[in-house]
Design a protein around this motif. Sequence first.
Motif, PDB file in Angstrom:
ATOM      1  N   GLU A 201       0.405  -1.165   0.181  1.00  0.00           N
ATOM      2  CA  GLU A 201      -0.176  -0.146  -0.220  1.00  0.00           C
ATOM      3  C   GLU A 201       0.950   1.136  -0.097  1.00  0.00           C
ATOM      4  OE1 GLU A 201      -2.355  -0.302   3.280  1.00  0.00           O
ATOM      5  OE2 GLU A 201      -4.138  -1.772   2.430  1.00  0.00           O
ATOM      6  N   THR A 202       1.584   1.387   0.897  1.00  0.00           N
ATOM      7  CA  THR A 202       2.762   2.758   1.097  1.00  0.00           C
ATOM      8  C   THR A 202       3.488   2.765  -0.223  1.00  0.00           C
ATOM      9  OG1 THR A 202       3.382   2.098   3.198  1.00  0.00           O
ATOM     10  CG2 THR A 202       4.037   3.782   2.559  1.00  0.00           C
ATOM     11  N   ALA A 203       3.654   1.272  -0.989  1.00  0.00           N
ATOM     12  CA  ALA A 203       4.801   1.819  -1.834  1.00  0.00           C
ATOM     13  C   ALA A 203       3.972   2.045  -3.403  1.00  0.00           C
ATOM     14  CB  ALA A 203       5.393   0.308  -2.941  1.00  0.00           C
ATOM     15  N   ALA A 204       2.190   1.814  -3.154  1.00  0.00           N
ATOM     16  CA  ALA A 204       1.566   2.268  -4.343  1.00  0.00           C
ATOM     17  C   ALA A 204       1.885   3.826  -3.910  1.00  0.00           C
ATOM     18  CB  ALA A 204       0.507   1.438  -4.659  1.00  0.00           C
ATOM     19  N   ASP A 205       1.550   4.207  -2.760  1.00  0.00           N
ATOM     20  CA  ASP A 205       1.024   5.540  -2.591  1.00  0.00           C
ATOM     21  C   ASP A 205       2.295   6.547  -3.126  1.00  0.00           C
ATOM     22  OD1 ASP A 205      -1.212   4.699  -1.768  1.00  0.00           O
ATOM     23  OD2 ASP A 205       0.065   5.471   0.374  1.00  0.00           O
ATOM     24  N   ARG A 206       3.060   5.894  -3.387  1.00  0.00           N
ATOM     25  CA  ARG A 206       4.171   7.203  -3.602  1.00  0.00           C
ATOM     26  C   ARG A 206       4.149   7.844  -5.008  1.00  0.00           C
ATOM     27  NH1 ARG A 206      10.219   4.630  -2.829  1.00  0.00           N
ATOM     28  NH2 ARG A 206      10.644   6.449  -4.140  1.00  0.00           N
ATOM     29  N   PRO A 346      22.879   4.507  -7.316  1.00  0.00           N
ATOM     30  CA  PRO A 346      22.964   4.319  -8.317  1.00  0.00           C
ATOM     31  C   PRO A 346      22.835   4.833  -9.502  1.00  0.00           C
ATOM     32  CG  PRO A 346      21.319   2.855  -7.037  1.00  0.00           C
ATOM     33  CD  PRO A 346      22.065   4.677  -6.587  1.00  0.00           C
ATOM     34  N   ALA A 347      23.507   4.129 -11.115  1.00  0.00           N
ATOM     35  CA  ALA A 347      23.486   5.477 -11.987  1.00  0.00           C
ATOM     36  C   ALA A 347      21.873   5.511 -12.411  1.00  0.00           C
ATOM     37  CB  ALA A 347      24.221   4.922 -12.945  1.00  0.00           C
ATOM     38  N   ASN A 348      21.378   6.724 -13.169  1.00  0.00           N
ATOM     39  CA  ASN A 348      20.347   6.967 -13.757  1.00  0.00           C
ATOM     40  C   ASN A 348      18.533   6.490 -12.647  1.00  0.00           C
ATOM     41  OD1 ASN A 348      21.406   8.050 -15.392  1.00  0.00           O
ATOM     42  ND2 ASN A 348      22.120   5.422 -16.480  1.00  0.00           N
ATOM     43  N   PHE A 349      19.773   6.743 -11.088  1.00  0.00           N
ATOM     44  CA  PHE A 349      18.189   6.119 -10.488  1.00  0.00           C
ATOM     45  C   PHE A 349      17.183   6.998 -10.671  1.00  0.00           C
ATOM     46  CE2 PHE A 349      20.429   9.468  -7.134  1.00  0.00           C
ATOM     47  CZ  PHE A 349      19.236   9.431  -6.190  1.00  0.00           C
ATOM     48  N   GLU A 350      16.799   8.363 -10.471  1.00  0.00           N
ATOM     49  CA  GLU A 350      16.087   9.035 -10.746  1.00  0.00           C
ATOM     50  C   GLU A 350      15.442   8.841 -11.422  1.00  0.00           C
ATOM     51  OE1 GLU A 350      18.048  13.123 -10.260  1.00  0.00           O
ATOM     52  OE2 GLU A 350      16.999  13.138  -8.156  1.00  0.00           O
ATOM     53  N   ARG A 351      15.545   8.036 -12.940  1.00  0.00           N
ATOM     54  CA  ARG A 351      14.905   8.552 -13.856  1.00  0.00           C
ATOM     55  C   ARG A 351      14.289   7.043 -14.081  1.00  0.00           C
ATOM     56  NH1 ARG A 351      17.011   8.797 -19.568  1.00  0.00           N
ATOM     57  NH2 ARG A 351      15.389   7.629 -19.722  1.00  0.00           N
ATOM     58  N   ILE A 352      15.423   5.919 -13.012  1.00  0.00           N
ATOM     59  CA  ILE A 352      15.005   4.421 -12.823  1.00  0.00           C
ATOM     60  C   ILE A 352      13.290   4.415 -12.019  1.00  0.00           C
ATOM     61  CG2 ILE A 352      15.082   2.091 -11.866  1.00  0.00           C
ATOM     62  CD1 ILE A 352      18.082   2.706 -13.071  1.00  0.00           C
ATOM     63  N   ILE A 353      13.843   5.197 -10.879  1.00  0.00           N
ATOM     64  CA  ILE A 353      12.499   5.645  -9.615  1.00  0.00           C
ATOM     65  C   ILE A 353      10.655   5.947 -10.553  1.00  0.00           C
ATOM     66  CG2 ILE A 353      11.404   6.074  -8.264  1.00  0.00           C
ATOM     67  CD1 ILE A 353      14.516   6.465  -6.925  1.00  0.00           C
ATOM     68  N   ALA A 354      11.335   6.834 -11.719  1.00  0.00           N
ATOM     69  CA  ALA A 354      10.300   7.205 -12.426  1.00  0.00           C
ATOM     70  C   ALA A 354       9.596   6.469 -13.375  1.00  0.00           C
ATOM     71  CB  ALA A 354      10.867   8.840 -13.085  1.00  0.00           C
ATOM     72  N   ALA A 355      10.416   5.330 -13.965  1.00  0.00           N
ATOM     73  CA  ALA A 355      10.312   4.385 -14.782  1.00  0.00           C
ATOM     74  C   ALA A 355       9.261   3.406 -14.120  1.00  0.00           C
ATOM     75  CB  ALA A 355      11.137   3.893 -15.933  1.00  0.00           C
ATOM     76  N   ASN A 356      10.092   3.321 -13.015  1.00  0.00           N
ATOM     77  CA  ASN A 356       8.867   2.187 -12.022  1.00  0.00           C
ATOM     78  C   ASN A 356       7.848   2.465 -11.610  1.00  0.00           C
ATOM     79  OD1 ASN A 356      10.655  -0.053 -13.001  1.00  0.00           O
ATOM     80  ND2 ASN A 356      11.956   0.288 -10.947  1.00  0.00           N
ATOM     81  N   LEU A 357       7.576   3.816 -11.507  1.00  0.00           N
ATOM     82  CA  LEU A 357       6.816   4.438 -10.636  1.00  0.00           C
ATOM     83  C   LEU A 357       5.647   4.665 -11.451  1.00  0.00           C
ATOM     84  CD1 LEU A 357       7.478   6.973  -8.410  1.00  0.00           C
ATOM     85  CD2 LEU A 357       6.357   5.353  -7.973  1.00  0.00           C
ATOM     86  N   GLY A 358       5.890   4.637 -13.510  1.00  0.00           N
ATOM     87  CA  GLY A 358       4.687   4.790 -14.150  1.00  0.00           C
ATOM     88  C   GLY A 358       4.700   5.693 -14.826  1.00  0.00           C
ATOM     89  N   ARG A 359       5.694   6.702 -14.366  1.00  0.00           N
ATOM     90  CA  ARG A 359       5.593   8.170 -14.757  1.00  0.00           C
ATOM     91  C   ARG A 359       6.892   8.801 -16.170  1.00  0.00           C
ATOM     92  NH1 ARG A 359       6.953  10.675  -8.372  1.00  0.00           N
ATOM     93  NH2 ARG A 359       5.063  10.401  -7.890  1.00  0.00           N
TER      94      ARG A 359
END
Length: 382
Positions: A201-206, A346-359
């Motif tokens: 739930e908390t991960a989805a809330d991000r 990690p390299a490119n971690f901000e873009r990777i997070i955005a991709a994994n959130l679907g943004r």
Amino acid sequence: MSDTASEIAPEALADRIESRRRVVLLDVRNREEVGEWRIEGPSIESVNVPYMKFLSAQATGGIEELVDLEESYVVVCPRGEASAEVADMLTDAGVDAVNLAGGMHGWARVYRRQRIAGDATAATVYQYHRPASGCLGYLVVSGEEAFVVDPLRVFADRYAADAEAEGASVEGVLDTHVHADHVSGLRHVAGATGATAYLSETAADRGVTYEVETVADGDRIDLGDHTVEVRSTPGHTTGAVSLLVDDLLLSGDSLFLDGAPRPDLQKGDESAPEFARTLHETLTERLAPLPDETVVAPGHVPPGTEPADDSTYTARLGDLRERLSVFSESRETFVERVLGSMGAPPANFERIIAANLGRETVADDDAFELELGPNNCAVTAD
């Protein structure tokens, strides 16, 4: 050139490394590239001679001065092109040399599988290992149903095929947290198989932008004759969970075999102390009380880590409690140590997070390029 050097496939190199056969790598990348990311292992010796030195030596006839003429080399570069040239030069000079096909990009496509659990009464669990980054994923099979944990997008087709070989179909797929080091295969596996995609739930809330079924601490997911129990284990991220399957703990990035995860990738340095305190509570109050015989199977190992005697990357929780300082040190001592040993993210971690959130939408080739290199999700080894 009169002779052409032979090649070694990345999978064959992985076989050689896993069998602990001595390997001498001749890395012809520049020193900065080698320092950031290299092929590692207990039986590996690495020599770095940049490609341009070989070109200069070829013009002056001094190639023999750059290497040991009696040695056997596996030559490595980013994509296997410059290293092929160098391997040919060495072969012409009478040196035993083979080129690593595909270079480091080829190495990043190696994905190994090892059975880590399963008997007449237990679920069958397979551990996947990406040697290039140390990423670990899992396939849990019970009867005709399978469950995937922490899949990588670049290998998204592997899990269903392996489940089918076990006579099972993938019914569920879960990420233990929003990953920062690799592009998740959660949506791709779910889309290809019809499986339910799970996040806490908390991960989805991000701010996840795609459809998932959420789980919380204590939830149980039915799988054949077994259940997968969800344990909330925050600290690395706010929504991190671990999973209990029989006596196996899939700990994600909440507990590693050599220490703890870093606490700064979700909200940065300012919030890292708070996250580190939460992580200490997770480790000492949520995970430490589990039985000694609980087998910990993490989400990462450092590249080059030697596996256990059964060829898996696992350890008894009782053994980890004895050897890792987090289980005996105070919270503030732990926080100070973790904050002082995080290293580069990690390299490119901000873009990777955005991709994994679907943004952010990332093409397959771009996803592969984004995650090349070490995962760097852990602090310095304990």
